[in-house]
Design an enzyme around this catalytic site. Structure first.
Site, mmCIF file in Angstrom:
data_model
loop_
_atom_site.group_PDB
_atom_site.id
_atom_site.type_symbol
_atom_site.label_atom_id
_atom_site.label_comp_id
_atom_site.label_asym_id
_atom_site.label_seq_id
_atom_site.Cartn_x
_atom_site.Cartn_y
_atom_site.Cartn_z
ATOM 1 N N CYS A 43 -5.019 2.781 -3.415
ATOM 2 C CA CYS A 43 -3.781 3.313 -2.821
ATOM 3 C C CYS A 43 -2.640 2.312 -2.936
ATOM 4 O O CYS A 43 -1.843 2.142 -2.001
ATOM 5 C CB CYS A 43 -3.984 3.694 -1.349
ATOM 6 S SG CYS A 43 -5.257 4.906 -1.108
ATOM 7 N N ASP B 77 3.069 -4.527 7.978
ATOM 8 C CA ASP B 77 1.858 -3.731 7.813
ATOM 9 C C ASP B 77 0.674 -4.691 7.957
ATOM 10 O O ASP B 77 0.369 -5.454 7.038
ATOM 11 C CB ASP B 77 1.889 -3.059 6.431
ATOM 12 C CG ASP B 77 0.550 -2.408 6.072
ATOM 13 O OD1 ASP B 77 -0.423 -2.553 6.837
ATOM 14 O OD2 ASP B 77 0.487 -1.761 5.006
ATOM 15 N N HIS C 230 0.872 -1.185 0.000
ATOM 16 C CA HIS C 230 0.000 0.000 0.000
ATOM 17 C C HIS C 230 0.906 1.231 0.000
ATOM 18 O O HIS C 230 2.038 1.171 0.498
ATOM 19 C CB HIS C 230 -0.827 -0.049 1.288
ATOM 20 C CG HIS C 230 -1.900 0.973 1.410
ATOM 21 N ND1 HIS C 230 -1.650 2.256 1.834
ATOM 22 C CD2 HIS C 230 -3.234 0.897 1.194
ATOM 23 C CE1 HIS C 230 -2.798 2.924 1.874
ATOM 24 N NE2 HIS C 230 -3.773 2.126 1.488
ATOM 25 N N GLN D 203 -4.524 -5.168 6.791
ATOM 26 C CA GLN D 203 -5.476 -6.175 6.284
ATOM 27 C C GLN D 203 -5.259 -7.529 6.960
ATOM 28 O O GLN D 203 -5.970 -8.496 6.659
ATOM 29 C CB GLN D 203 -5.327 -6.344 4.761
ATOM 30 C CG GLN D 203 -5.529 -5.083 3.956
ATOM 31 C CD GLN D 203 -6.971 -4.580 3.993
ATOM 32 O OE1 GLN D 203 -7.909 -5.296 4.360
ATOM 33 N NE2 GLN D 203 -7.162 -3.328 3.623
ATOM 34 N N LYS E 206 -10.398 -0.776 10.520
ATOM 35 C CA LYS E 206 -10.568 -1.986 9.689
ATOM 36 C C LYS E 206 -10.838 -3.208 10.567
ATOM 37 O O LYS E 206 -11.085 -4.301 10.081
ATOM 38 C CB LYS E 206 -9.321 -2.214 8.828
ATOM 39 C CG LYS E 206 -9.118 -1.122 7.780
ATOM 40 C CD LYS E 206 -7.942 -1.427 6.899
ATOM 41 C CE LYS E 206 -7.363 -0.206 6.220
ATOM 42 N NZ LYS E 206 -8.089 0.237 5.042
HETATM 43 N N1 PMP Z 1 -1.821 -0.762 4.521
HETATM 44 C C1 PMP Z 1 -2.767 -1.508 3.944
HETATM 45 C C2 PMP Z 1 -2.420 -2.890 3.459
HETATM 46 C C3 PMP Z 1 -4.068 -1.006 3.824
HETATM 47 O O1 PMP Z 1 -5.012 -1.743 3.263
HETATM 48 C C4 PMP Z 1 -4.351 0.294 4.308
HETATM 49 C C5 PMP Z 1 -5.737 0.885 4.187
HETATM 50 N N2 PMP Z 1 -6.316 0.762 2.930
HETATM 51 C C6 PMP Z 1 -3.322 1.014 4.900
HETATM 52 C C7 PMP Z 1 -2.073 0.471 4.985
HETATM 53 C C8 PMP Z 1 -3.549 2.395 5.449
HETATM 54 O O2 PMP Z 1 -4.430 2.329 6.518
HETATM 55 P P1 PMP Z 1 -5.062 3.663 7.141
HETATM 56 O O3 PMP Z 1 -5.646 4.409 5.988
HETATM 57 O O4 PMP Z 1 -6.097 3.132 8.082
HETATM 58 O O5 PMP Z 1 -3.972 4.387 7.826
#
Ligand code: PMP
Length: 415
Positions: A374, A210, A133, A213, A236
């Protein structure tokens, strides 16, 4: 095999009972029952979490750490109680290993900013995967630019699985940081993080996971994984927005300087110099999102009541069912077919723009995400700029997956 040890997923819990815990799932969109297939973007909240946050504001609201009055002490205990719940949920050695942040993005920025001050030198390498991401790419680019470190990228194969030999080949004496996703938010790939961590550790690298997910779909034990840091977002994980956590091994936290200055993170402040509090307070400047942290604690209690193992089994069966049905939709191309998959499926339909697919689904009350998610580099790896992404949670049903497939059939027929 003992059949009782492996009961059918549907008998693990009653999904209809679970759905009643989520008030938003009772609403309609365009006159149709809402089908929420966007949990990878944010998960819906059970009544228990909503009630806990309301109760906090109705009866307990106070700032923490500062007061000696009854409400301050109570709020402090609720906030620290939530920290202990997160620690237990991740299998951390102690609550003090958990630093609260706003979410995964802030957690990764915290680590990249501090490593940029302390750990990284010119020529050092930061190893990422192709499936990251943007939140696990851009902060490292900032750190690399500041320090002269270099970013390396481990590739995935056409299924979206990490090429472990390539990954191992990219590790070396210059690898200072390895930062990898637990589960890809585009392909759904569950990365073999234990094996990848063990390989990185042979070279003495600091390993960051990270887990944005990861935690909603797999039981996590940071000590079994062997990583140094594990980062996730509360929203999440069926909890409010504005709260997340960074697990770090205590001996790592102890070596690190703060990244933001202000109240709460100090020991002694003088105009000449300041000494800092012990972790985790050292990394939590200012007033935190107390109510959201308390809500995160309630979400963890709720999830523990169902059980992460049961959730994984139920979702695996549900996602396999959805995949099979999607395969029958004309012109639909699945993006990646990983060996082990979390709650996410990505696809495109030949000849129909992704946004059009998403809005046709929305007209039927079905919420999916369409766009870059993203994570532009991994889409580009598959020759795409965007995809359609339904994402599943334990409150989704086969009937909902069926409605998705049926609607896609009729969208596909319009081609
Ligand atoms: N890493 C991953 C794998 C994600 O899916 C996301 C959210 N789409 C993020 C980081 C960023 O998370 P947040 O927007 O809650 O900070």
């Amino acid at each position: 095999m003992n059949q009782n040890a492996n009961p059918p997923a549907a008998s693990l819990f009653n999904v209809e009972t679970i759905r009643r815990d989520f008030p938003i799932l009772q609403r309609e969109v365009h006159g149709k029952p809402l089908i929420w297939l966007d949990s990878a973007a944010t998960a819906q909240k059970p009544q228990a979490v909503i009630d806990r946050v309301a109760r906090y504001y109705e009866h307990e609201n106070s700032n923490i750490h500062r007061g000696t009055h009854t409400l301050a002490t109570g709020a402090d205990a609720a906030y620290e109680g939530a920290r202990a719940k997160v620690a237990a949920f991740l299998g951390a050695a102690s609550p003090q290993e958990i630093v609260f942040v706003r979410g995964t993005t802030e957690g990764l920025n915290l680590l990249a900013a501090i490593f940029g001050e302390t750990l990284l030198r010119p020529g050092d390498e930061i190893l990422l995967t192709e499936a990251e991401h943007h939140a696990n790419i851009v902060p490292w680019q900032f750190a690399a630019k500041k320090t002269g470190a270099v970013i390396r990228v481990a590739p995935v194969d056409d299924n979206g699985d990490i090429l472990l030999e390539e990954y191992a080949r990219l590790l070396g004496p210059r690898t200072r940081v390895v930062s990898i996703t637990h589960i890809s938010n585009v392909l759904g790939t569950v990365m073999p993080i234990r094996e990848m961590t063990a390989l990185a550790k042979r070279h003495g690298a600091t390993v960051v996971i990270d887990g944005a997910q990861g935690v909603p779909h797999r039981r996590v034990n940071v000590r079994e994984i062997g990583c140094d840091f594990y980062v996730f977002s509360g929203h999440k994980l069926f909890a409010p927005t504005g709260i997340g956590a960074v697990y770090g091994r205590m001996e790592k936290w102890e070596q690190l300087p703060p990244w933001q200055g202000g109240g709460n993170m100090v020991d002694k402040v003088m105009f000449e110099n300041t000494s800092f509090a012990q972790p985790p307070k050292r990394f939590e400047a200012g007033t935190p999102a107390v109510a959201s942290a308390v809500g995160l604690g309630a979400a963890i209690d709720y999830l523990n009541g169902i059980g992460l193992d049961a959730i994984e089994r139920y979702e695996t069966e549900l996602v396999a069912y959805a995949l099979e049905g999607l395969g029958s939709v004309g012109g639909l191309r699945l993006i990646g077919m990983p060996k082990d998959r979390g709650g996410v499926i990505s696809f495109v339909i030949e000849g129909i723009p992704d946004l059009e697919v998403a809005s046709a689904l929305d007209a039927e009350g079905i919420a999916v995400r369409a766009g870059t998610h993203c994570a532009q580099p991994i889409l580009r790896r598959f020759g795409l700029e965007s995809s359609v992404r339904p994402s599943f949670a334990f409150y989704n049903t086969k009937a909902e997956a069926g409605a998705l497939i049926e609607t896609l059939h009729s969208i596909g027929a319009r081609r």
